[in-house]
Enzyme design. Sequence first.
Site, PDB file in Angstrom:
ATOM      1  N   GLY A 472       1.056  -1.272   0.374  1.00  0.00           N
ATOM      2  CA  GLY A 472       0.553   0.178   0.065  1.00  0.00           C
ATOM      3  C   GLY A 472       0.970   0.988   0.313  1.00  0.00           C
ATOM      4  O   GLY A 472       0.540   1.861  -0.376  1.00  0.00           O
ATOM      5  N   GLU A 497       2.581  -7.957  -2.081  1.00  0.00           N
ATOM      6  CA  GLU A 497       1.053  -8.515  -2.077  1.00  0.00           C
ATOM      7  C   GLU A 497       1.731 -10.486  -1.693  1.00  0.00           C
ATOM      8  O   GLU A 497       1.158 -11.264  -0.850  1.00  0.00           O
ATOM      9  CB  GLU A 497       0.220  -8.190  -2.820  1.00  0.00           C
ATOM     10  CG  GLU A 497      -0.711  -7.965  -2.348  1.00  0.00           C
ATOM     11  CD  GLU A 497       0.162  -6.394  -2.561  1.00  0.00           C
ATOM     12  OE1 GLU A 497       1.421  -6.220  -3.452  1.00  0.00           O
ATOM     13  OE2 GLU A 497      -0.331  -4.537  -2.306  1.00  0.00           O
TER      14      GLU A 497
HETATM   15  C1  LIG Z   1      -9.643  -6.178   5.860  1.00  0.00           C
HETATM   16  C2  LIG Z   1     -10.624  -5.795   4.682  1.00  0.00           C
HETATM   17  C3  LIG Z   1      -9.488  -5.436   3.205  1.00  0.00           C
HETATM   18  C4  LIG Z   1      -8.763  -6.757   2.621  1.00  0.00           C
HETATM   19  C5  LIG Z   1      -7.632  -7.254   1.250  1.00  0.00           C
HETATM   20  C6  LIG Z   1      -7.468  -8.540   1.019  1.00  0.00           C
HETATM   21  C7  LIG Z   1      -6.681  -8.182   0.593  1.00  0.00           C
HETATM   22  C8  LIG Z   1      -5.908  -6.879  -0.022  1.00  0.00           C
HETATM   23  C9  LIG Z   1      -4.956  -7.108  -1.079  1.00  0.00           C
HETATM   24  C10 LIG Z   1      -3.963  -6.479  -0.962  1.00  0.00           C
HETATM   25  C11 LIG Z   1      -3.405  -5.003  -0.656  1.00  0.00           C
HETATM   26  C12 LIG Z   1      -2.960  -5.623   0.674  1.00  0.00           C
HETATM   27  C13 LIG Z   1      -1.616  -4.356   0.730  1.00  0.00           C
HETATM   28  C14 LIG Z   1      -0.582  -3.910   1.735  1.00  0.00           C
HETATM   29  O1  LIG Z   1      -0.474  -3.699   1.620  1.00  0.00           O
HETATM   30  S1  LIG Z   1      -0.730  -5.216   2.255  1.00  0.00           S
HETATM   31  C15 LIG Z   1       0.648  -5.131   3.646  1.00  0.00           C
HETATM   32  C16 LIG Z   1       2.360  -4.848   3.027  1.00  0.00           C
HETATM   33  N1  LIG Z   1       3.260  -4.905   4.302  1.00  0.00           N
HETATM   34  C17 LIG Z   1       3.860  -5.291   4.258  1.00  0.00           C
HETATM   35  O2  LIG Z   1       4.169  -6.283   3.847  1.00  0.00           O
HETATM   36  C18 LIG Z   1       4.858  -4.849   5.235  1.00  0.00           C
HETATM   37  C19 LIG Z   1       5.582  -5.169   5.945  1.00  0.00           C
HETATM   38  N2  LIG Z   1       6.559  -4.768   6.911  1.00  0.00           N
HETATM   39  C20 LIG Z   1       8.057  -4.486   6.410  1.00  0.00           C
HETATM   40  O3  LIG Z   1       8.256  -5.268   5.433  1.00  0.00           O
HETATM   41  C21 LIG Z   1       8.275  -4.063   7.680  1.00  0.00           C
HETATM   42  O4  LIG Z   1       7.436  -3.596   8.948  1.00  0.00           O
HETATM   43  C22 LIG Z   1       9.351  -2.483   7.225  1.00  0.00           C
HETATM   44  C23 LIG Z   1      10.162  -3.076   5.856  1.00  0.00           C
HETATM   45  C24 LIG Z   1       7.640  -1.537   6.619  1.00  0.00           C
HETATM   46  C25 LIG Z   1       9.543  -2.412   8.287  1.00  0.00           C
HETATM   47  O5  LIG Z   1      10.603  -3.000   9.020  1.00  0.00           O
HETATM   48  P1  LIG Z   1      11.609  -1.912  10.414  1.00  0.00           P
HETATM   49  O6  LIG Z   1      12.148  -1.635  10.482  1.00  0.00           O
HETATM   50  O7  LIG Z   1      12.695  -3.848  10.616  1.00  0.00           O
HETATM   51  O8  LIG Z   1      10.872  -2.034  11.398  1.00  0.00           O
HETATM   52  P2  LIG Z   1       9.955  -3.852  11.889  1.00  0.00           P
HETATM   53  O9  LIG Z   1       9.598  -5.264  10.520  1.00  0.00           O
HETATM   54  O10 LIG Z   1      10.327  -4.735  12.917  1.00  0.00           O
HETATM   55  O11 LIG Z   1       8.349  -3.473  12.242  1.00  0.00           O
HETATM   56  C26 LIG Z   1       8.880  -2.284  13.524  1.00  0.00           C
HETATM   57  C27 LIG Z   1       6.406  -2.522  13.811  1.00  0.00           C
HETATM   58  O12 LIG Z   1       5.443  -2.182  12.618  1.00  0.00           O
HETATM   59  C28 LIG Z   1       4.895  -3.430  12.504  1.00  0.00           C
HETATM   60  N3  LIG Z   1       4.663  -3.658  11.541  1.00  0.00           N
HETATM   61  C29 LIG Z   1       5.046  -3.923   9.806  1.00  0.00           C
HETATM   62  N4  LIG Z   1       4.836  -3.820   9.236  1.00  0.00           N
HETATM   63  C30 LIG Z   1       3.220  -3.628   9.417  1.00  0.00           C
HETATM   64  C31 LIG Z   1       2.248  -2.951   8.429  1.00  0.00           C
HETATM   65  N5  LIG Z   1       1.596  -3.275   6.974  1.00  0.00           N
HETATM   66  N6  LIG Z   1       0.924  -3.749   9.489  1.00  0.00           N
HETATM   67  C32 LIG Z   1       0.843  -3.239  10.913  1.00  0.00           C
HETATM   68  N7  LIG Z   1       2.269  -3.320  11.672  1.00  0.00           N
HETATM   69  C33 LIG Z   1       2.981  -2.992  10.852  1.00  0.00           C
HETATM   70  C34 LIG Z   1       5.566  -4.097  12.797  1.00  0.00           C
HETATM   71  O13 LIG Z   1       4.398  -6.060  13.339  1.00  0.00           O
HETATM   72  C35 LIG Z   1       6.686  -4.205  13.980  1.00  0.00           C
HETATM   73  O14 LIG Z   1       5.953  -3.741  15.255  1.00  0.00           O
HETATM   74  P3  LIG Z   1       5.914  -4.748  16.586  1.00  0.00           P
HETATM   75  O15 LIG Z   1       6.931  -5.955  15.815  1.00  0.00           O
HETATM   76  O16 LIG Z   1       4.911  -4.332  17.899  1.00  0.00           O
HETATM   77  O17 LIG Z   1       7.160  -3.880  17.223  1.00  0.00           O
END
Ligand SMILES: CCCCCCCC/C=C\C/C=C/C(=O)SCCNC(=O)CCNC(=O)[C@H](O)C(C)(C)COP(=O)(O)OP(=O)(O)OC[C@H]1O[C@@H](n2cnc3c(N)ncnc32)[C@H](O)[C@@H]1OP(=O)(O)O
Length: 657
Positions: A472, A497
Amino acid sequence: MRCCSPPRPAWVPTCSSSTRSRRSTGPARAAGTGAWDWPPWRSRSRSRQRGSTIPAMLLPDAVCPHSTASPRLGPRAAGDEVHRRCCRGQPRELLPASCPGMAVPLGEPERGRAGRAGQGRTERGSAGQDGMVQGGAGPWDHRIIKVGKDPQGHRVQPAPTTTITPNPEQGAWLNNKGAWLSGNGRGLTEGGWLIGGGPTPRPRRVPLTSRAGNGGSGPRPLHGADRCGAQRGGACSALLCPRGWGGGGLATAPRGSPSPPPPARRGVPPPGPRVPRCPLHAPCPPVSPTSPVSPYPPYPRPPCPPISPHIPPPPQTPCPRGAAPPHLTPPPPPGVLPLSQAWGRAPRLPPSPLPAQRRAFSNNKILVELDESAGVATMKFKSPPVNSLSLDFLTEFCISLEKLENDRACRGVILTSAVPKIFSSGLDITEMCGKSTEHYAEFWRAVQEMWLRLYSSNMVTVAAVNGSSPAGGCLIALTCDYRIMAENPKFSIGLNEAQLGIVAPFWFKDTFVNVVGHRVAESSLQLGSLHPAPEAHRIGLVDELVPEEKLKDRATAVMQQWLALPGKGGTSWAVTECRNGDLTCVGGPGIEAGSCVSVGTGGVGGWEVGKLSKAVRAALGCEGCAWHTAGRSAGCAGRLPPAQLAVPALLSRAGGA
Ligand SMILES: CCCCCCCC/C=C\C/C=C/C(=O)SCCNC(=O)CCNC(=O)[C@H](O)C(C)(C)COP(=O)(O)OP(=O)(O)OC[C@H]1O[C@@H](n2cnc3c(N)ncnc32)[C@H](O)[C@@H]1OP(=O)(O)O
């Protein structure tokens, strides 16, 4: 039966041949399946023509994703709920009996709804859209079925079935929302858009005294409690409710408007004198922390933007932006009044005599800084740890964007992050599990809303990608006009994704394809690749790389380059004359005489300047008419007196589009 339009925008088409043909992947039925793509929106090429495409249809009930008939949204309850909210914005005449939106009694004054039209509510506005009118049993019965911008450059979306009633005593016209129209019947305008005539199928006269609401140019203040749909038990969207936007100001007549003073409504004290609309003069609206009937979950509404101390407070004070800068007002061609003279409005904001004016407003997750002198805002994502796109974030994003969209001082937005190393981590994964169906529906609606608003913004949008940007987050960057990324190879971007076991929605895909091309998109999507910055640049996913410390400056420079162009972000207007069946630009600031001017397919104001295709010229085949185009910062104020326009003729030649 037609049902609701996409969540936003919701223009009603005037012609099936409007601009669909110009879209590469606009809404269309899949061959043989009868299924409709959703949301019905255009995609764009990299050489996009902003404002030149519009959603060209209302969706039949069966294809409204929010209706129970839609296969896309899942369980019936969620569909009903969202559909009800969605359709709230539609004229009831267009809602089928089966639409849950019809649950709101028809007899109820549409105050909240009327308040949407042109009162801080912006519609994803294609700058080139015109008002069209169906009908007119008499010279005053018109059904406006599509509108565009008001004279101040704010997009408006009056109910598509507005009935216009004359007020001969005052020489003007009033629509059924209480908005004043100006014109002479041949060239009526509402919200700055020319409307025409024709037989009305079912003209609906609304007694003056029973009119409620204000279609956008009326005199009533925006922010009264009765303006908010929430106050009447209707659904009130934070995005739609003017109170959700602290900078909306007063919906008053434009400066120099020929509209007469409004009549007093029964039981309502006559409003005060009209004053120029100036966001800086707008009183801060009462903001309720939550709205029990909001389709959004409760969230702290953003505070009103601070009013710059150097701006004199009384709203009656002439707006400091009122006067047109002499050097920006080009000499008109013979026989053509300058737009500002013709309509008594400044075609654009003058440069401030004061030092650079900066305004900032902030909510929980986004910091917005507006440099008024440059006309450029910076939206900084500040939702640590990773700027994930939660429902709150998305909502605040849309509100911030809408604020800027409504602000004439803003012509471009730079999106960047205040969180080190992360632009945005994409959709908040925690919003996608363990929640109710209604929440999922709401969340997904907000994702679409964000995309629609950003994609179709009339502002120049530049993504300054200063960190990783998966999924996103990548979509946000893709949706901008231009992407500059910090050249740090540790930063990656892409639609990953597939790596999460989910499929990027088709409109993610379309946006991606438009930027990187089909084959690259195909393989990248299949692999769920996250491309390190250098690779992202190589495949065209980002337009350029710069050292991180130079990102801001470079984004600013790119923005200036874009804003210098006429058209969407530009500041110029041009007048065209039809000579020998051709449209020839007779000049304008930044526009060479003799260059072609895009006139789209009808309408006045807001058209982009660009190449006018032979096909369009052939379709128009105009003779002896004058045309003009106004850049956004001219506030679309540019309108020639109806006598100098041959718009209806052009429209008819263009097939009504
Ligand atoms: C519900 C109705 C809709 C349904 C729709 C279904 C179909 C949808 C289909 C596709 C659309 C999807 C789109 C998306 O955007 S899906 C999300 C994809 N995002 C990712 O894959 C990113 C994953 N994250 C990372 O790669 C890394 O975290 C980073 C590169 C962004 C940052 O890395 P780093 O600095 O090392 O930090 P951490 O990994 O340690 O993360 C810190 C902290 O943040 C949390 N976190 C990371 N990403 C997300 C996120 N997308 N949403 C929520 N939280 C996130 C991570 O879990 C850590 O949390 P903590 O453990 O509690 O500290």
